[in-house]
Design a protein around this motif. Structure first.
Motif: not given
Length: 189
Positions: A174, A177-178
């Motif tokens: 996560k 991805e950010k």
């Protein structure tokens, strides 16, 4: 050398303190810049606001030591025992922590920018708001790390063969991805 007294605000810049005994000593605001503390025993010592910039703490025992707001920029902590140490708001920028034991250490709001944590053990460590920008986490054990999702710049950390569980993988993916950065190889435990 054995030091049991209060050494509050002591000037120990560049001192040769190999194997020194500072267990439970009050070293608040002491200046150890460039000091050689290899193999020193600092267990349960108070190093709040101490300056250890460039100090050598290789294989030193800092178990349960209070390092809140200490300055350890470019310090060498290879193979040091930092179990349950308190690094709240501590500057560890570009510090070397290879093979260090940081099990259950508190690293809340610590700055680990560019720090090398190769093969370090962070099992159960608390990384609340810890800055991991460009931190090198090769073969680092992150199993059971607390607040990993609340650390900053995790997506910009360098991970290679990092030891994690499914839980940590999801958090790291996560963050990647950010930050739009690739996911490096992780080793599931």
């Amino acid at each position: 050398l054995e030091f049991r007294r209060v050494l509050f605000r002591s000037n120990l810049i560049g001192a040769d303190l190999v194997g020194a005994y500072f267990e439970e000593a009050n070293l608040e605001r002491a200046d150890f810049r460039g000091a050689n503390l290899m193999g020193a025993n600092l267990e349960r010592a108070n190093l709040k606001n101490a300056s250890l910039h460039g100090a050598n703490l290789e294989r030193a025992n800092l178990k349960e030591t209070k390092l809140r707001e200490a300055r350890l920029r470019r310090a060498y902590l290879g193979e040091a025992n930092l179990e349950r140490a308190n690094f709240m708001k501590t500057n560890l920028e570009r510090a070397y922590l290879g093979e260090a034991n940081l099990e259950r250490a508190y690293l809340g709001e610590a700055n680990l920018t560019g720090a090398n944590l190769t093969k370090a053990n962070l099992t159960g460590a608390n990384l609340r708001a810890t800055n991991l920008r460009e931190a090198y986490l090769k073969k680092t054990n992150l199993v059971g790390v607390l607040n990993l999702e609340n650390s900053t710049n995790l997506g910009l950390a360098i991970l290679a063969n990092t030891i994690v569980t499914e839980r940590e993988i999801a958090i790291i993916e996560k963050a990647r991805e950010k930050a739009s950065t690739p996911l490096y190889q992780l080793v599931k435990k």
